[in-house]
Scaffold this active site. Structure first.
Site, mmCIF file in Angstrom:
data_model
loop_
_atom_site.group_PDB
_atom_site.id
_atom_site.type_symbol
_atom_site.label_atom_id
_atom_site.label_comp_id
_atom_site.label_asym_id
_atom_site.label_seq_id
_atom_site.Cartn_x
_atom_site.Cartn_y
_atom_site.Cartn_z
ATOM 1 N N GLU A 198 5.558 1.848 3.595
ATOM 2 C CA GLU A 198 5.585 2.354 2.381
ATOM 3 C C GLU A 198 5.569 3.798 2.440
ATOM 4 O O GLU A 198 4.696 4.419 3.298
ATOM 5 C CB GLU A 198 4.163 1.934 1.425
ATOM 6 C CG GLU A 198 3.815 2.689 0.126
ATOM 7 C CD GLU A 198 3.160 1.838 -0.712
ATOM 8 O OE1 GLU A 198 2.440 0.888 -0.122
ATOM 9 O OE2 GLU A 198 2.773 2.374 -1.719
ATOM 10 N N LYS B 82 -0.767 -10.464 4.042
ATOM 11 C CA LYS B 82 -0.360 -8.823 4.490
ATOM 12 C C LYS B 82 -1.842 -8.271 4.448
ATOM 13 O O LYS B 82 -2.606 -8.278 3.735
ATOM 14 C CB LYS B 82 0.310 -8.331 3.283
ATOM 15 C CG LYS B 82 0.664 -6.900 3.486
ATOM 16 C CD LYS B 82 1.894 -6.366 2.757
ATOM 17 C CE LYS B 82 1.403 -5.993 1.215
ATOM 18 N NZ LYS B 82 0.406 -4.773 1.085
HETATM 19 O O1 KIV Z 1 0.054 -4.327 -3.456
HETATM 20 C C1 KIV Z 1 1.381 -4.117 -3.617
HETATM 21 O O2 KIV Z 1 2.078 -4.401 -4.571
HETATM 22 C C2 KIV Z 1 2.214 -3.504 -2.358
HETATM 23 C C3 KIV Z 1 3.298 -2.915 -2.426
HETATM 24 C C4 KIV Z 1 3.191 -1.735 -2.970
HETATM 25 C C5 KIV Z 1 4.075 -2.968 -1.355
HETATM 26 O O3 KIV Z 1 1.251 -3.513 -1.316
#
Ligand code: KIV
Length: 265
Positions: free
Chosen positions: A181, A112
Protein backbone atom coordinates in the site's frame (compact mmCIF):
# COMPACT_ATOMS: atom_id res chain seq x y z
CA UNK A 1 -17.02 -17.98 -13.18
CA UNK A 2 -14.63 -20.48 -11.56
CA UNK A 3 -13.96 -20.20 -7.83
CA UNK A 4 -10.76 -18.26 -7.03
CA UNK A 5 -8.13 -20.38 -5.30
CA UNK A 6 -4.53 -19.81 -4.24
CA UNK A 7 -3.60 -22.01 -7.18
CA UNK A 8 -5.54 -19.88 -9.70
CA UNK A 9 -3.96 -16.68 -8.33
CA UNK A 10 -0.49 -18.19 -8.67
CA UNK A 11 -1.29 -19.26 -12.21
CA UNK A 12 -2.42 -15.69 -13.02
CA UNK A 13 0.88 -14.33 -11.72
CA UNK A 14 2.80 -16.84 -13.82
CA UNK A 15 0.83 -16.09 -17.01
CA UNK A 16 0.76 -12.33 -16.42
CA UNK A 17 -3.04 -12.09 -16.07
CA UNK A 18 -3.87 -9.34 -13.57
CA UNK A 19 -6.27 -10.18 -10.73
CA UNK A 20 -8.75 -8.00 -8.88
CA UNK A 21 -9.70 -7.42 -5.28
CA UNK A 22 -12.33 -5.13 -3.75
CA UNK A 23 -13.39 -4.67 -0.17
CA UNK A 24 -16.88 -5.65 0.96
CA UNK A 25 -18.43 -5.43 4.39
CA UNK A 26 -21.90 -6.94 3.88
CA UNK A 27 -23.75 -9.60 1.88
CA UNK A 28 -25.14 -7.25 -0.79
CA UNK A 29 -21.75 -5.73 -1.58
CA UNK A 30 -20.16 -9.18 -1.60
CA UNK A 31 -22.76 -10.51 -4.03
CA UNK A 32 -22.35 -7.54 -6.38
CA UNK A 33 -18.53 -7.61 -6.26
CA UNK A 34 -18.19 -11.37 -6.74
CA UNK A 35 -20.88 -11.72 -9.39
CA UNK A 36 -19.06 -9.10 -11.52
CA UNK A 37 -15.94 -11.28 -11.63
CA UNK A 38 -13.78 -9.84 -8.83
CA UNK A 39 -11.23 -12.48 -7.84
CA UNK A 40 -10.79 -11.62 -4.13
CA UNK A 41 -13.06 -9.93 -1.60
CA UNK A 42 -11.21 -8.20 1.22
CA UNK A 43 -13.17 -7.82 4.44
CA UNK A 44 -10.88 -4.97 5.37
CA UNK A 45 -10.56 -3.33 8.76
CA UNK A 46 -11.09 -0.15 6.71
CA UNK A 47 -14.69 -0.89 7.75
CA UNK A 48 -13.83 0.98 10.96
CA UNK A 49 -13.43 4.17 8.94
CA UNK A 50 -15.87 3.77 6.02
CA UNK A 51 -18.71 1.91 7.75
CA UNK A 52 -18.32 2.83 11.42
CA UNK A 53 -17.11 6.41 10.91
CA UNK A 54 -14.04 6.07 13.14
CA UNK A 55 -10.85 8.09 12.61
CA UNK A 56 -8.59 5.09 11.98
CA UNK A 57 -8.65 1.29 11.81
CA UNK A 58 -7.18 0.99 15.33
CA UNK A 59 -10.53 0.66 17.20
CA UNK A 60 -11.73 -2.26 15.02
CA UNK A 61 -12.17 -5.44 17.06
CA UNK A 62 -12.12 -9.19 16.32
CA UNK A 63 -15.86 -9.19 17.03
CA UNK A 64 -16.36 -6.62 14.24
CA UNK A 65 -14.23 -8.64 11.81
CA UNK A 66 -16.04 -11.91 12.58
CA UNK A 67 -19.45 -10.27 12.16
CA UNK A 68 -18.60 -8.66 8.79
CA UNK A 69 -16.80 -11.79 7.52
CA UNK A 70 -19.99 -13.81 8.24
CA UNK A 71 -22.12 -11.23 6.39
CA UNK A 72 -19.78 -11.23 3.37
CA UNK A 73 -19.57 -15.02 3.19
CA UNK A 74 -23.38 -15.22 2.88
CA UNK A 75 -23.37 -12.99 -0.23
CA UNK A 76 -20.22 -14.23 -1.96
CA UNK A 77 -20.40 -16.32 -5.11
CA UNK A 78 -16.93 -17.32 -6.39
CA UNK A 79 -14.45 -14.83 -4.97
CA UNK A 80 -11.82 -15.82 -2.41
CA UNK A 81 -12.60 -14.16 0.93
CA UNK A 82 -9.68 -12.55 2.74
CA UNK A 83 -10.24 -11.01 6.19
CA UNK A 84 -8.10 -8.61 8.15
CA UNK A 85 -6.67 -9.47 11.54
CA UNK A 86 -7.31 -6.13 13.29
CA UNK A 87 -5.00 -4.04 15.47
CA UNK A 88 -3.17 -6.12 18.13
CA UNK A 89 -4.89 -9.34 17.06
CA UNK A 90 -1.52 -10.91 16.26
CA UNK A 91 0.75 -9.80 19.07
CA UNK A 92 1.78 -13.43 19.80
CA UNK A 93 1.70 -16.50 17.52
CA UNK A 94 -0.84 -18.26 19.79
CA UNK A 95 -3.17 -15.26 19.79
CA UNK A 96 -2.86 -15.08 15.99
CA UNK A 97 -3.71 -18.78 15.58
CA UNK A 98 -6.88 -18.38 17.68
CA UNK A 99 -7.98 -15.20 15.94
CA UNK A 100 -7.26 -16.69 12.50
CA UNK A 101 -9.31 -19.76 13.39
CA UNK A 102 -12.23 -17.49 14.34
CA UNK A 103 -12.04 -15.64 10.99
CA UNK A 104 -11.74 -18.88 9.00
CA UNK A 105 -14.74 -20.33 10.86
CA UNK A 106 -16.69 -17.18 9.98
CA UNK A 107 -15.99 -17.72 6.26
CA UNK A 108 -12.51 -16.31 5.51
CA UNK A 109 -10.25 -18.38 3.27
CA UNK A 110 -7.16 -16.27 3.86
CA UNK A 111 -6.16 -13.91 6.68
CA UNK A 112 -4.33 -10.61 6.21
CA UNK A 113 -1.74 -9.37 8.70
CA UNK A 114 -0.03 -5.99 8.69
CA UNK A 115 3.71 -6.07 9.32
CA UNK A 116 7.16 -7.13 8.24
CA UNK A 117 9.80 -9.70 9.12
CA UNK A 118 8.84 -9.85 12.80
CA UNK A 119 5.81 -11.87 11.66
CA UNK A 120 7.85 -14.62 9.94
CA UNK A 121 7.47 -17.20 12.73
CA UNK A 122 3.74 -16.50 12.96
CA UNK A 123 3.32 -16.85 9.19
CA UNK A 124 5.25 -20.13 9.25
CA UNK A 125 3.07 -21.41 12.11
CA UNK A 126 -0.16 -20.41 10.34
CA UNK A 127 0.99 -22.06 7.13
CA UNK A 128 1.83 -25.29 8.99
CA UNK A 129 -1.66 -25.20 10.51
CA UNK A 130 -3.38 -24.75 7.12
CA UNK A 131 -4.12 -21.02 7.29
CA UNK A 132 -3.18 -19.08 4.14
CA UNK A 133 -1.85 -15.56 4.72
CA UNK A 134 -1.52 -12.21 2.99
CA UNK A 135 1.12 -9.86 4.43
CA UNK A 136 0.43 -6.12 4.13
CA UNK A 137 3.59 -3.98 3.69
CA UNK A 138 4.26 -0.31 2.96
CA UNK A 139 1.66 1.99 4.48
CA UNK A 140 0.19 -0.19 7.22
CA UNK A 141 -2.80 1.77 8.58
CA UNK A 142 -2.79 0.00 11.97
CA UNK A 143 0.62 1.63 12.60
CA UNK A 144 -0.46 5.11 11.46
CA UNK A 145 0.64 6.71 14.74
CA UNK A 146 4.10 5.18 14.42
CA UNK A 147 4.35 6.20 10.74
CA UNK A 148 3.32 9.79 11.52
CA UNK A 149 0.32 9.76 9.15
CA UNK A 150 -0.91 8.22 5.90
CA UNK A 151 2.30 8.69 3.90
CA UNK A 152 3.98 6.94 0.96
CA UNK A 153 6.49 4.40 2.31
CA UNK A 154 9.85 3.20 0.95
CA UNK A 155 10.94 6.46 -0.66
CA UNK A 156 14.52 6.41 0.66
CA UNK A 157 17.04 3.70 -0.16
CA UNK A 158 17.22 2.26 3.35
CA UNK A 159 13.47 1.80 3.81
CA UNK A 160 13.08 0.54 0.24
CA UNK A 161 15.76 -2.12 0.79
CA UNK A 162 14.16 -3.07 4.08
CA UNK A 163 10.79 -3.57 2.38
CA UNK A 164 12.36 -5.70 -0.36
CA UNK A 165 14.00 -7.88 2.30
CA UNK A 166 10.75 -8.07 4.36
CA UNK A 167 8.90 -9.26 1.25
CA UNK A 168 11.52 -11.92 0.53
CA UNK A 169 11.62 -13.19 4.13
CA UNK A 170 7.83 -13.34 4.46
CA UNK A 171 7.45 -15.18 1.14
CA UNK A 172 10.11 -17.65 2.28
CA UNK A 173 8.27 -18.09 5.60
CA UNK A 174 5.14 -19.16 3.71
CA UNK A 175 3.12 -16.00 3.01
CA UNK A 176 0.79 -16.82 0.11
CA UNK A 177 0.15 -13.23 -1.02
CA UNK A 178 1.75 -9.85 -0.35
CA UNK A 179 -0.11 -6.53 -0.40
CA UNK A 180 1.74 -3.24 -0.97
CA UNK A 181 0.00 0.00 0.00
CA UNK A 182 1.28 3.47 -1.03
CA UNK A 183 4.67 2.36 -2.30
CA UNK A 184 6.54 4.07 -5.19
CA UNK A 185 5.78 2.37 -8.52
CA UNK A 186 9.42 1.29 -9.21
CA UNK A 187 9.77 -0.30 -5.75
CA UNK A 188 6.45 -2.17 -6.09
CA UNK A 189 7.63 -3.41 -9.51
CA UNK A 190 10.91 -4.65 -8.03
CA UNK A 191 9.17 -6.46 -5.15
CA UNK A 192 6.56 -8.04 -7.47
CA UNK A 193 9.29 -9.37 -9.73
CA UNK A 194 11.51 -10.61 -6.91
CA UNK A 195 8.99 -12.89 -5.15
CA UNK A 196 7.18 -15.96 -6.50
CA UNK A 197 3.93 -15.21 -4.65
CA UNK A 198 1.18 -12.94 -6.06
CA UNK A 199 1.47 -9.26 -5.04
CA UNK A 200 -1.58 -6.98 -4.75
CA UNK A 201 -1.15 -3.22 -4.91
CA UNK A 202 -3.06 -0.13 -3.82
CA UNK A 203 -1.29 3.12 -4.65
CA UNK A 204 1.62 0.97 -5.85
CA UNK A 205 1.43 1.42 -9.62
CA UNK A 206 0.40 -0.92 -12.39
CA UNK A 207 3.18 -3.52 -12.16
CA UNK A 208 1.89 -5.52 -9.20
CA UNK A 209 0.09 -8.78 -10.03
CA UNK A 210 -3.28 -7.59 -8.76
CA UNK A 211 -5.06 -4.41 -7.67
CA UNK A 212 -7.29 -3.63 -4.69
CA UNK A 213 -9.55 -0.67 -3.89
CA UNK A 214 -11.99 0.11 -1.11
CA UNK A 215 -15.51 -0.38 -2.53
CA UNK A 216 -16.85 3.01 -1.38
CA UNK A 217 -13.84 4.83 -2.91
CA UNK A 218 -14.27 3.25 -6.35
CA UNK A 219 -18.00 4.00 -6.25
CA UNK A 220 -17.18 7.68 -5.68
CA UNK A 221 -18.57 7.57 -2.12
CA UNK A 222 -15.62 9.30 -0.47
CA UNK A 223 -16.13 11.85 2.24
CA UNK A 224 -13.31 14.31 2.61
CA UNK A 225 -10.13 13.89 0.56
CA UNK A 226 -10.00 11.42 -2.34
CA UNK A 227 -6.64 9.59 -2.27
CA UNK A 228 -4.54 9.94 -5.45
CA UNK A 229 -4.68 6.19 -6.17
CA UNK A 230 -8.50 6.09 -6.28
CA UNK A 231 -10.49 6.17 -9.50
CA UNK A 232 -14.22 6.89 -9.36
CA UNK A 233 -15.63 4.15 -11.61
CA UNK A 234 -19.19 5.35 -10.93
CA UNK A 235 -18.46 8.52 -12.93
CA UNK A 236 -18.94 6.59 -16.19
CA UNK A 237 -21.29 3.83 -15.01
CA UNK A 238 -25.07 3.61 -14.73
CA UNK A 239 -25.10 1.23 -11.76
CA UNK A 240 -22.68 0.13 -9.02
CA UNK A 241 -22.49 -3.32 -10.65
CA UNK A 242 -21.42 -1.67 -13.92
CA UNK A 243 -18.74 0.32 -12.03
CA UNK A 244 -17.36 -2.91 -10.54
CA UNK A 245 -17.39 -4.56 -13.98
CA UNK A 246 -15.38 -1.59 -15.37
CA UNK A 247 -12.86 -1.88 -12.54
CA UNK A 248 -12.40 -5.58 -13.33
CA UNK A 249 -12.07 -4.90 -17.06
CA UNK A 250 -9.66 -1.98 -16.58
CA UNK A 251 -7.37 -3.92 -14.24
CA UNK A 252 -7.35 -6.94 -16.56
CA UNK A 253 -6.56 -4.75 -19.60
CA UNK A 254 -3.90 -2.76 -17.74
CA UNK A 255 -5.84 0.53 -18.12
CA UNK A 256 -6.13 0.92 -14.34
CA UNK A 257 -4.11 2.08 -12.53
CA UNK A 258 -2.85 4.81 -14.87
CA UNK A 259 0.51 6.53 -14.12
CA UNK A 260 -1.30 9.39 -12.34
CA UNK A 261 -2.67 6.94 -9.74
CA UNK A 262 0.86 5.94 -8.65
CA UNK A 263 3.75 7.56 -6.78
CA UNK A 264 7.32 8.26 -7.97
CA UNK A 265 10.36 7.16 -6.02
O1 KIV B 1 -8.59 -2.58 5.25
C1 KIV B 1 -8.49 -2.39 4.03
O2 KIV B 1 -9.45 -2.09 3.33
C2 KIV B 1 -7.18 -2.54 3.42
C3 KIV B 1 -7.01 -2.05 2.02
C4 KIV B 1 -6.87 -0.58 1.99
C5 KIV B 1 -5.89 -2.72 1.33
O3 KIV B 1 -6.27 -3.02 4.04
Amino acid sequence: MAKTTLHSLLEMKQTGEKFTCLTSYDATQAHMVSSQGTDIILVGDSLGMVAQGKDSTVPVTMEDMIYHTRCVSRGNTDAMIMSDLPFMACSTPEQTYQNSAALMQAGAELVKLEGGRWLCDTVRGLSERGVPTCLHLGLTPQSVSMLGGYKVQGRDEESANRMIEDARLLAEAGANILLLECVPTPLAREISRSVDVPVIGIGAGSDTDGQVLVIYDMLGMTHGRKPRFVKDFMATANTPAEAVASFVADVKSGTFPAPEHGFDA
